[in-house]
Design an enzyme around this catalytic site. Structure first.
Site, PDB file in Angstrom:
ATOM      1  CB  CYS A 197      -0.909  -0.002   1.222  1.00 11.69           C
ATOM      2  SG  CYS A 197      -2.122   1.341   1.251  1.00 11.69           S
ATOM      3  CG  ASP A 245      -0.728   3.840   5.493  1.00 12.42           C
ATOM      4  OD1 ASP A 245       0.158   4.248   6.247  1.00 12.42           O
ATOM      5  OD2 ASP A 245      -1.951   3.915   5.749  1.00 12.42           O
TER       6      ASP A 245
END
Length: 747
Positions: free
Chosen positions: A579, A581
């Site tokens: 991800c 993130d």
């Protein structure tokens, strides 16, 4: 075991006999004394010693001190000194101080052996030339021209013949089974007998019966005690260093140094009592033992038995060996003791002065004096290195960089202040302290300069890369000898937790956004103020540019050689899909470095199916390139807890058209989530969906033909990881049961 040890013992026996005879001659001792030391060293030191392959016996390195003792006290008193030295070694072994001998600089030991080798070579050269050795090495050098002018034909011929055989023999592969020393003596003796050369014969007709027991030496007891200590230490150190070296020659049990020292003590007590030479571990015989295939201490013990049997029943054969041939053998050994390989290693570590001072001291002054000179010089150079400090000052753009490396003591204060004086007032300075130690005088000089510089409007950013010395001194804390980990190991900290806040004054008091004292249970408390720190740090400087500057200062010098080697080609082993993130840093959670991971990051770590419409070329292109060009063998999909993309799938998709369009690739994960079983570790529906999403993306990978083909062929592995952010823990997901596999923990 004996099938290897018996042949090896015979090889060592053939090497030991001629060397023992030669060392006895060089030591001014009875010929049988060398054989006694060989028997005792082989049987007792071999059976009781701490090394299973080390061979002990008379050593050429001790011949110089023995000949001096014989000249001073006589042979029988020298035997008593050997006995007392053995008792001292036995006592030192009982107190387990053997490892202290390893503190002696190898440069001193090698220099001592080289000096002994020069002395032996000079003295035996006179015997080879038909003369007699003089009292000292200098006298031997001065007498050498007259010895060369006077042509002693038979002695010279047998000496040249012996040395020639020693040089040539090891280059003849078919005869290497016979040791070169034995071959040289046999050929020299046979040639002398056939041609009727007039040479000096070695007399061993009486065998061991010619030896007499030890007597207490007469004279100054201080000198006698010094002689006992010298023999014990020299023999012990040589034995222990040989013992350490023997560990590198075989893969068997590691040596016990204290046991070896005690065994050497027992051997010297017995050898001295029987009228033998001092015993120590010998490198040449130990090496021959290992190369001959020895597996246990039986080889060493049996070689001593063979020497005993040979002396008892075949001593008459030794009388056939010319003394000049033994002298030539010792001359050759003495030259070999000046080991150029050791000299090259010492040169690389800048220890050649110690080597040469010790060698010259042994040759010119004496053995004990030469060793003392070498030890003294080694201590002085060690102190100089401990007090060494380097101060580098250079300008980088508008800033100045000062790097202080080494031990900053009062000795280095003049150099430090002179270097700092070159920095103009008002300048911005980066001060990197890479110190092993800082005393109070150095701290006062450095801190005074810093305060004066800041009064002129300048700034000083202090960074301690190796040990914390400056910051504790500023705050008045007690300095500790323990060093902190190098700062470059904290590269993983966010910017907000590394930058000093509040300006130079606050930094001077050791106040930093990241508090080292909070490494333990208090660390989470510091994290709660992250937003405040980030806001203050953001106002102070642009984090990204400061981060690159920090990379250039701290990290680039470490990784530059590695990146230079891989600049033209990358060979990653994994395609890592995770991800976008900001809390997920692949290289941290996998402890990987440059060149390990070929990484693809997107919202939700999604892998669009091959049949998706419209197709997604970004992820597909990365998969294609990783498989066809980089030839990776593992594809890993890594999800994480609290994923915002999965939260959007569970609720209403935010009013972000591009994001809504992208999340259509996650609909299969949402469908799978319903059937995904929960576990005790789940924190709720979002956690379940994050885990189910990883498994679904592995299935999506299988829809790509290139992936499916390699998986079926067993050439590609697909794995799923899940990173629990709060626990800082990585789980491996089992595709069959969708449950985390427990991580491996140290036992």
């Amino acid at each position: 075991m004996l099938q290897h040890d018996v042949p090896a013992s015979l090889v060592v026996f053939l090497v030991a006999v001629p060397l023992s005879l030669g060392i006895a001659v060089a030591s001014g001792a009875p010929i049988a004394a060398g054989l006694v030391a060989a028997v005792v060293g082989g049987v007792l030191a071999g059976a009781l010693g701490g090394s299973v392959v080390q061979v002990s016996g008379p050593a050429a390195g001790l011949s110089l001190v023995v000949v001096q003792l014989v000249q001073t006290y006589g042979w029988r008193a020298t035997c008593m000194i050997t006995l007392l030295a053995g008792l001292l070694q036995l006592l030192l072994g009982a107190f387990r101080v053997a490892k202290a001998a390893l503190a002696v600089s190898p440069a001193v030991v090698h220099g001592m052996l080289a000096g002994v080798g020069v002395v032996i070579a000079l003295s035996q050269l006179h015997i080879v030339l038909g003369g007699k050795p003089q009292q000292s090495a200098l006298e031997n050098i001065l007498e050498l021209p007259s010895q060369i002018i006077n042509n002693h034909s038979h002695a010279v011929l047998v000496g040249v013949l012996t040395i020639a055989v020693l040089v040539v023999w090891t280059r003849l592969p078919r005869v290497r089974a016979v040791p070169a020393p034995l071959a040289a003596l046999i050929i020299a003796a046979a040639t002398a007998a056939v041609l009727g050369w007039d040479l000096t014969e070695v007399d061993l007709s009486a065998g061991f019966s010619s030896l007499e027991g030890p007597l207490l030496p007469q004279g100054d007891w201080h000198a006698i005690a010094g002689a006992v200590l010298l023999v014990a230490l020299l023999a012990g150190v040589e034995s222990l260093l040989t013992c350490v070296a023997s560990n590198r020659l075989h893969n068997g049990p590691r040596a016990d140094l204290d046991r070896e020292l005690a065994a050497q003590g027992v051997a010297n007590v017995v050898s001295g009592a029987l009228g033998g030479l001092p015993v120590s571990g010998v490198v040449v015989r130990t090496t021959a033992n290992v190369r001959a295939g020895a597996r246990s201490r039986w080889s060493t013990v049996l070689h001593g038995v063979w020497v005993l049997v040979f002396t008892a029943f075949f001593a008459w054969m030794i009388a056939l060996i010319p003394l000049e041939a033994l002298a030539a053998l010792l001359l050759f050994i003495g030259v070999q003791m000046v080991n150029l390989a050791h000299a090259r290693n010492l040169r690389n570590h800048r220890e050649m002065p110690i080597y040469f001072v010790t060698m010259v001291g042994v040759v010119v002054v004496g053995l004990a004096e030469g060793v003392a000179l070498g030890l003294g010089l080694a201590a002085l150079l060690a102190l100089r290195r401990l007090a060494w400090v380097s101060v580098s000052v250079r300008q980088a753009g508008e800033r100045w960089r000062v790097v202080v490396t080494g031990s900053l003591t009062f000795i280095g204060v003049p150099r430090l202040t002179d270097s700092l004086a070159a920095i103009p007032p008002g300048a911005s300075v980066d001060l990197d302290l890479n110190l092993d130690f800082m005393d109070n005088a150095a701290f006062e000089a450095l801190h005074t300069w810093r305060l004066d510089h800041e009064r002129t409007g300048g700034t000083v950013d202090v960074d301690e890369l190796h040990g914390e010395w400056y910051a504790p001194a500023v705050s008045g804390a007690r300095l500790r000898a323990a060093r902190t980990p190098p700062k470059h190991e904290r590269w993983w900290l966010p910017w907000a937790y590394r930058h000093p806040v509040g300006g130079p004054a606050q930094a001077a008091n050791g106040l930093c956004a990241y508090d080292e004292a909070a490494d333990g249970p208090e660390a989470p408390a510091a994290a709660t103020n992250g937003e405040e720190h980030a806001e203050q740090a953001g106002k102070a400087m642009p984090d990204l540019l400061e981060g690159t500057r920090e990379f250039h200062r701290r990290t680039a010098p470490f990784v530059r050689p590695l990146l230079h080697r891989m600049a033209r080609k990358q060979t990653p082993s994994h395609l890592f899909i995770t991800c976008a993130d900001s809390r997920v840093v692949p290289n941290i959670i996998t402890a990987s470095g440059p060149g390990d991971l070929f990484t693809v990051r997107n919202i939700g770590n999604l892998v669009p199916r091959a049949s998706s419409a419209p197709p997604d070329d970004s992820v597909s292109a990365a998969i294609e390139y990783a498989l066809k060009v980089l030839e990776v063998r593992t594809i890993t999909v890594c999800g994480h807890s609290g994923c915002g993309a999965m939260a959007a799938l569970l609720g209403e998709t935010p009013e972000l058209p591009a994001l809504r369009n992208w999340l259509r690739h996650g609909r299969q994960s949402l469908a799978r989530y319903v059937a995904f079983p929960g576990t005790e570790e789940d924190e709720g529906p979002l956690d379940r969906l994050c885990r189910a999403n990883v498994i679904q993306q592995l299935d999506n990978l299988g829809t790509h033909p290139a992936v499916a083909e390699l998986v079926r062929a067993g050439k590609l592995e697909l794995t799923g990881l899940y990173f629990d952010i709060a626990a800082a823990r990585v789980h491996v997901l089992d595709p069959q049961h969708y449950s985390p596999v427990p991580e491996l923990r140290p036992s």
